[in-house]
Enzyme design. Structure first.
Site, PDB file in Angstrom:
ATOM      1  N   ASP A  13      44.308  35.100  47.923  1.00 29.50           N
ATOM      2  CA  ASP A  13      44.070  33.680  48.203  1.00 29.50           C
ATOM      3  C   ASP A  13      44.893  33.216  49.408  1.00 29.50           C
ATOM      4  OD1 ASP A  13      42.908  31.246  47.804  1.00 29.50           O
ATOM      5  OD2 ASP A  13      44.206  30.643  46.142  1.00 29.50           O
ATOM      6  N   ASN A  15      43.352  32.477  52.675  1.00 23.60           N
ATOM      7  CA  ASN A  15      42.774  32.760  54.004  1.00 23.60           C
ATOM      8  C   ASN A  15      42.510  31.477  54.792  1.00 23.60           C
ATOM      9  OD1 ASN A  15      42.707  35.284  52.898  1.00 23.60           O
ATOM     10  ND2 ASN A  15      40.484  35.482  52.853  1.00 23.60           N
ATOM     11  N   GLY A  16      41.955  30.483  54.098  1.00 24.89           N
ATOM     12  CA  GLY A  16      41.599  29.230  54.778  1.00 24.89           C
ATOM     13  C   GLY A  16      42.831  28.533  55.314  1.00 24.89           C
ATOM     14  N   ARG A  26      38.087  28.575  59.307  1.00 24.56           N
ATOM     15  CA  ARG A  26      38.430  29.330  58.092  1.00 24.56           C
ATOM     16  C   ARG A  26      38.006  30.789  58.194  1.00 24.56           C
ATOM     17  NH1 ARG A  26      39.414  26.857  53.447  1.00 24.56           N
ATOM     18  NH2 ARG A  26      38.348  28.496  52.315  1.00 24.56           N
ATOM     19  N   ASN A  61      32.556  30.722  44.320  1.00 25.90           N
ATOM     20  CA  ASN A  61      32.604  30.710  45.790  1.00 25.90           C
ATOM     21  C   ASN A  61      31.226  30.523  46.429  1.00 25.90           C
ATOM     22  OD1 ASN A  61      35.339  33.136  45.966  1.00 25.90           O
ATOM     23  ND2 ASN A  61      35.439  30.899  46.030  1.00 25.90           N
ATOM     24  N   TRP A  62      30.152  30.717  45.639  1.00 26.10           N
ATOM     25  CA  TRP A  62      28.811  30.429  46.184  1.00 26.10           C
ATOM     26  C   TRP A  62      28.687  28.960  46.571  1.00 26.10           C
ATOM     27  CZ3 TRP A  62      25.973  34.339  47.677  1.00 26.10           C
ATOM     28  CH2 TRP A  62      26.045  35.563  46.998  1.00 26.10           C
ATOM     29  N   ARG A 178      48.916  36.809  42.704  1.00 25.66           N
ATOM     30  CA  ARG A 178      48.081  35.803  43.382  1.00 25.66           C
ATOM     31  C   ARG A 178      48.869  35.237  44.544  1.00 25.66           C
ATOM     32  NH1 ARG A 178      43.647  31.444  41.426  1.00 25.66           N
ATOM     33  NH2 ARG A 178      43.252  30.602  43.502  1.00 25.66           N
ATOM     34  N   SER A 186      41.516  30.993  37.945  1.00 26.90           N
ATOM     35  CA  SER A 186      40.250  30.869  38.690  1.00 26.90           C
ATOM     36  C   SER A 186      39.171  31.836  38.174  1.00 26.90           C
ATOM     37  CB  SER A 186      40.475  31.068  40.200  1.00 26.90           C
ATOM     38  OG  SER A 186      41.369  30.109  40.702  1.00 26.90           O
TER      39      SER A 186
HETATM   40  C1  IPE Z   1      39.813  32.632  43.875  1.00 30.53           C
HETATM   41  O1  IPE Z   1      40.236  31.855  44.941  1.00 30.53           O
HETATM   42  C2  IPE Z   1      38.735  33.566  44.316  1.00 30.53           C
HETATM   43  C3  IPE Z   1      39.138  34.615  45.241  1.00 30.53           C
HETATM   44  C4  IPE Z   1      40.345  34.838  45.671  1.00 30.53           C
HETATM   45  C5  IPE Z   1      38.100  35.472  45.695  1.00 30.53           C
HETATM   46  P1  IPE Z   1      39.658  30.388  45.200  1.00 30.53           P
HETATM   47  O2  IPE Z   1      40.388  29.882  46.377  1.00 30.53           O
HETATM   48  O3  IPE Z   1      38.187  30.436  45.271  1.00 30.53           O
HETATM   49  O4  IPE Z   1      40.074  29.641  43.868  1.00 30.53           O
HETATM   50  P2  IPE Z   1      40.445  28.108  43.613  1.00 30.53           P
HETATM   51  O5  IPE Z   1      39.317  27.290  44.138  1.00 30.53           O
HETATM   52  O6  IPE Z   1      41.721  27.845  44.323  1.00 30.53           O
HETATM   53  O7  IPE Z   1      40.600  28.027  42.121  1.00 30.53           O
HETATM   54  C1  IPE Z   2      40.566  33.430  49.559  1.00 35.74           C
HETATM   55  O1  IPE Z   2      41.025  32.523  50.511  1.00 35.74           O
HETATM   56  C2  IPE Z   2      39.262  34.075  49.977  1.00 35.74           C
HETATM   57  C3  IPE Z   2      38.119  33.728  49.124  1.00 35.74           C
HETATM   58  C4  IPE Z   2      38.152  32.932  48.107  1.00 35.74           C
HETATM   59  C5  IPE Z   2      36.857  34.318  49.489  1.00 35.74           C
HETATM   60  P1  IPE Z   2      40.495  31.033  50.520  1.00 35.74           P
HETATM   61  O2  IPE Z   2      39.280  30.966  51.379  1.00 35.74           O
HETATM   62  O3  IPE Z   2      40.334  30.509  49.145  1.00 35.74           O
HETATM   63  O4  IPE Z   2      41.697  30.305  51.242  1.00 35.74           O
HETATM   64  P2  IPE Z   2      42.303  28.870  50.899  1.00 35.74           P
HETATM   65  O5  IPE Z   2      42.641  28.851  49.448  1.00 35.74           O
HETATM   66  O6  IPE Z   2      41.267  27.858  51.244  1.00 35.74           O
HETATM   67  O7  IPE Z   2      43.514  28.788  51.767  1.00 35.74           O
HETATM   68 MG    MG Z   3      41.595  29.615  47.877  1.00 33.52          MG
END
Ligand code: IPE
Ligand code: IPE
Ligand code: MG
Length: 249
Positions: A13, A15-16, A26, A61-62, A178, A186
Site C-alpha cells: 500500500d 503507491n498513490g 498515481r 479496487n475495481w 502492510r 482491507s
Molecule cells: C488494499 O489497499 C489493496 C491492495 C494493496 C492491493 P487499498 O489502498 O485498496 O485499501 P484501502 O482502500 O486503504 O482499504
Molecule cells: C496500493 O497503493 C496499490 C493498489 C491498491 C493497487 P494505493 O494505490 O492504494 O496507494 P495509496 O493508498 O492511494 O497511497
Molecule cells: Mg491504498
C-alpha cells in the site's frame, strides 16, 4: 535463521501517496512499485521463506477510476511477462488468488495461466499474487462449494471448510506486512490471517526494500505468539503489575 515465518503476506500500500509526494500521477507510484515487488521476492527467496503472498489488486479496487484500473492491468501483464523466466529459474511456484470469472482482460488471464503452468512444478517457494482478490468472496465461494457437494452440516468443520477455499494447501499466514502506515485488513485473505502477526512499517510501498523486509522478519522473531494460550512468565517480567489496592471496592 531460526524462528522465521513460514508464510509472509504483504499488503502493498502507498503507491498513490508516493506519487502525490512527487506531484506526479498515481500511475507513477504503481510503476515504481515493481522494484519493491522484485526486491521483496528476492529477499524472501534468499531468507528461505517457503510461502510469500502479495496483495496486488482487491475486488474493491475495481471501483477506482477506469484509467487507473486499465493501467494496473497493463502493468501486471508487463511484470508477469518480464519476470516469468527469472521466477522460474529461482524455483518459485507462482499462482494467483482471485476470481477467474472475470473482469481481467483475456490476454492478461492467458499470461497468468502461462506463468502458473510454467512454474507449477517448482518447490523452492510459492508466490501467491492476490489479484482481483476478496477475502469475503473466497469464504462465500467455499460455503457455496460445500453446499453444492451436499456436505451435511455436522461434517462442516474448520478443516473441511478450509479445504473448499481456493488454494487449500496454503498454510495460515504467520506475518502480514502492510506498508504506508494504514492499519486495516482491507478484505485480505480473511480466513488465512486469523492468527497472523501484523506489522505496519511507515514506508510507502515503492520505497520498501529488502532491508525493511529483513527488519520485519527480525521483529517477528522477537514476538511471542500465544494462540490464545498463556505467555512464558519471563516475557511478562517487564510489564508493571497494577498497584495493589487496599480497602473495599
Ligand atoms: C488494499 O489497499 C489493496 C491492495 C494493496 C492491493 P487499498 O489502498 O485498496 O485499501 P484501502 O482502500 O486503504 O482499504
Ligand atoms: C496500493 O497503493 C496499490 C493498489 C491498491 C493497487 P494505493 O494505490 O492504494 O496507494 P495509496 O493508498 O492511494 O497511497
Ligand atoms: Mg491504498
Amino acid at each position: 535463521m531460526s524462528g522465521l515465518p513460514r508464510h509472509v503476506a504483504c499488503v502493498m500500500d502507498g503507491n498513490g501517496r508516493w506519487a502525490a509526494l512527487r506531484s506526479s500521477p498515481r500511475t507513477n507510484g504503481h510503476r515504481a512499485a515493481e522494484a519493491a515487488v522484485i526486491d521483496v521476492i528476492e529477499a524472501a527467496h534468499a531468507a528461505g521463506i517457503p510461502w510469500l503472498s502479495l496483495f496486488a489488486f482487491s475486488t474493491e479496487n475495481w471501483g477506482r477510476p477506469q484509467g487507473e484500473v486499465r493501467f494496473l492491468m497493463r502493468l501486471v501483464q508487463r511484470v508477469v511477462r518480464k519476470h516469468a523466466l527469472m521466477l522460474h529459474a529461482r524455483g518459485i511456484r507462482c499462482r494467483f488468488l482471485g476470481d477467474a470469472d472475470t473482469r481481467i482482460p483475456p490476454s492478461l488471464a492467458a499470461d497468468i495461466d502461462a506463468l502458473t503452468t510454467l512454474t507449477a512444478g517448482n518447490t523452492r517457494m510459492t508466490l501467491t499474487v492476490a489479484f482481483d482478490h476478496g477475502g469475503r468472496r473466497d469464504i462465500v465461494s467455499a460455503a457455496r462449494s460445500l453446499i453444492r457437494e451436499g456436505v451435511p452440516p455436522e461434517q462442516v468443520t474448520e478443516e473441511s471448510f478450509a479445504r473448499h477455499l481456493p488454494h487449500p494447501d496454503t498454510p495460515d499466514v504467520d506475518l502480514v506486512i502492510r506498508t504506508s502506515g494504514e492499519q486495516r485488513i482491507s478484505n485480505f485473505m480473511l480466513w488465512q490471517v486469523a492468527y497472523a502477526e501484523w506489522m505496519f512499517p511507515q514506508v510507502l510501498w515503492p520505497d520498501f526494500r529488502a532491508g525493511h523486509f529483513w527488519e520485519c522478519l527480525d521483529a517477528y522473531r522477537r514476538r511471542e505468539r500465544r494462540f490464545g494460550g498463556v505467555g512464558a512468565p519471563a516475557r511478562t517480567a517487564g510489564v508493571a503489575a497494577p498497584a495493589a489496592t487496599t480497602g473495599r471496592s
